[in-house]
Enzyme design. Sequence first.
Site, PDB file in Angstrom:
ATOM      1  N   LEU A   1      11.871 -20.286  -2.466  1.00 30.46           N
ATOM      2  CA  LEU A   1      10.810 -19.354  -2.046  1.00 30.46           C
ATOM      3  C   LEU A   1       9.554 -19.655  -2.845  1.00 30.46           C
ATOM      4  CD1 LEU A   1       9.971 -16.695  -0.493  1.00 30.46           C
ATOM      5  CD2 LEU A   1      10.612 -15.461  -2.563  1.00 30.46           C
TER       6      LEU A   1
ATOM      7  N   SER B   1      -6.684  -6.418  -5.772  1.00 31.80           N
ATOM      8  CA  SER B   1      -7.824  -7.004  -5.061  1.00 31.80           C
ATOM      9  C   SER B   1      -9.051  -6.997  -5.967  1.00 31.80           C
ATOM     10  CB  SER B   1      -8.101  -6.229  -3.771  1.00 31.80           C
ATOM     11  OG  SER B   1      -9.026  -5.201  -4.013  1.00 31.80           O
TER      12      SER B   1
ATOM     13  N   HIS C   1       2.928   2.826  -8.940  1.00 30.45           N
ATOM     14  CA  HIS C   1       2.847   1.372  -9.113  1.00 30.45           C
ATOM     15  C   HIS C   1       4.121   0.842  -9.790  1.00 30.45           C
ATOM     16  CE1 HIS C   1      -1.166   1.487  -7.644  1.00 30.45           C
ATOM     17  NE2 HIS C   1      -1.702   2.065  -8.705  1.00 30.45           N
TER      18      HIS C   1
ATOM     19  N   ASP D   1       0.828  -1.201   0.000  1.00 32.74           N
ATOM     20  CA  ASP D   1       0.000   0.000   0.000  1.00 32.74           C
ATOM     21  C   ASP D   1       0.867   1.257   0.000  1.00 32.74           C
ATOM     22  OD1 ASP D   1      -2.341   1.341  -0.075  1.00 32.74           O
ATOM     23  OD2 ASP D   1      -2.895   1.010   2.007  1.00 32.74           O
TER      24      ASP D   1
HETATM   25  C1  FPP Z   1      -1.977  -0.188  -3.309  1.00 34.46           C
HETATM   26  O1  FPP Z   1      -1.510   1.132  -3.329  1.00 34.46           O
HETATM   27  C2  FPP Z   1      -1.344  -0.946  -4.370  1.00 34.46           C
HETATM   28  C3  FPP Z   1      -2.017  -1.573  -5.373  1.00 34.46           C
HETATM   29  C4  FPP Z   1      -3.477  -1.575  -5.501  1.00 34.46           C
HETATM   30  C5  FPP Z   1      -1.299  -2.279  -6.450  1.00 34.46           C
HETATM   31  C6  FPP Z   1       0.009  -2.909  -6.100  1.00 34.46           C
HETATM   32  C7  FPP Z   1       0.686  -3.191  -7.352  1.00 34.46           C
HETATM   33  C8  FPP Z   1       2.002  -3.109  -7.622  1.00 34.46           C
HETATM   34  C9  FPP Z   1       3.040  -2.858  -6.595  1.00 34.46           C
HETATM   35  C10 FPP Z   1       2.494  -3.252  -9.020  1.00 34.46           C
HETATM   36  C11 FPP Z   1       1.987  -4.463  -9.769  1.00 34.46           C
HETATM   37  C12 FPP Z   1       2.346  -5.718  -9.120  1.00 34.46           C
HETATM   38  C13 FPP Z   1       3.227  -6.616  -9.578  1.00 34.46           C
HETATM   39  C14 FPP Z   1       3.482  -7.813  -8.780  1.00 34.46           C
HETATM   40  C15 FPP Z   1       3.949  -6.476 -10.815  1.00 34.46           C
HETATM   41  P1  FPP Z   1      -2.548   2.318  -3.580  1.00 34.46           P
HETATM   42  O2  FPP Z   1      -2.617   2.582  -5.040  1.00 34.46           O
HETATM   43  O3  FPP Z   1      -3.860   1.984  -2.953  1.00 34.46           O
HETATM   44  O4  FPP Z   1      -1.827   3.488  -2.836  1.00 34.46           O
HETATM   45  P2  FPP Z   1      -2.523   4.656  -1.979  1.00 34.46           P
HETATM   46  O5  FPP Z   1      -3.153   4.017  -0.779  1.00 34.46           O
HETATM   47  O6  FPP Z   1      -1.371   5.525  -1.619  1.00 34.46           O
HETATM   48  O7  FPP Z   1      -3.509   5.326  -2.886  1.00 34.46           O
END
Ligand code: FPP
Length: 220
Positions: A113, A47, A19, A2
């Site tokens: 892993l 999600s 991201h 997050d």
């Molecule tokens: C939450 O941060 C993060 C996500 C919904 C996506 C996580 C995805 C990645 C790290 C990249 C893709 C994954 C892989 C494995 C290649 P947020 O966007 O909710 O952040 P915020 O709370 O600051 O808005």
Amino acid sequence: MDGNGRWALARRLPRIAGHRAGVESVRRVVKAAPGLTIDVLTLFAFSSDNWRRPRAEVEGLMELLGLYLATETEECVRNGVRLQVIGRRDRLAADVRAAIGRAETATAAGTRLRLRMAVDYSARDAILAAARGLAELSRESLDGALGPPVDLLIRTGGERRLSDFLLWECAYAELVFPRVMWPDFGAEDLASAVRDFRGRERRFGAVPEVPVRLHERWLR
Ligand code: FPP
């Protein structure tokens, strides 16, 4: 994972840049995990509720996932990382599904892993789907149908929620909520969370071990 959006916002960048930076953290963490005696690592990449995000962000995330699978599979094979994706596949684009299948097959022999990526994942849906597939429903059969129990759950970005992640498996998980945004999370943050975890007494509902001498004094 997050905090990608806030990390980008703080730099006046589009959310997708956060991201993208988050993928670098994934690489760092996957590299560091085996050295910290972590044998199963589950990352919440997307999600089932994330479909509600703007279309461009969803498409960007799916693209990053496909790119990650395409570029990291060889590295996973070299490092003994077995990659598995949990979550629904029927709503993913055919090319993403194919990339997942290829990565899972290519890395199947990895033993250092087990890297599980949760994509279109909802713990509540996973529990329902697992329960529906069982002839006999019990704690043990559901344990077997879902993933391994979680020892340590780390949610970056300072929020203190589970957000439908591994709800059954987290029954006795130790929770850590570092304030660091995911793109800034690195091997040292992971090591620090593991140290925090090791310092905790896990009782699983039982009472703490009482030193025998103290116990005898109570009995007198
Ligand atoms: C939450 O941060 C993060 C996500 C919904 C996506 C996580 C995805 C990645 C790290 C990249 C893709 C994954 C892989 C494995 C290649 P947020 O966007 O909710 O952040 P915020 O709370 O600051 O808005």
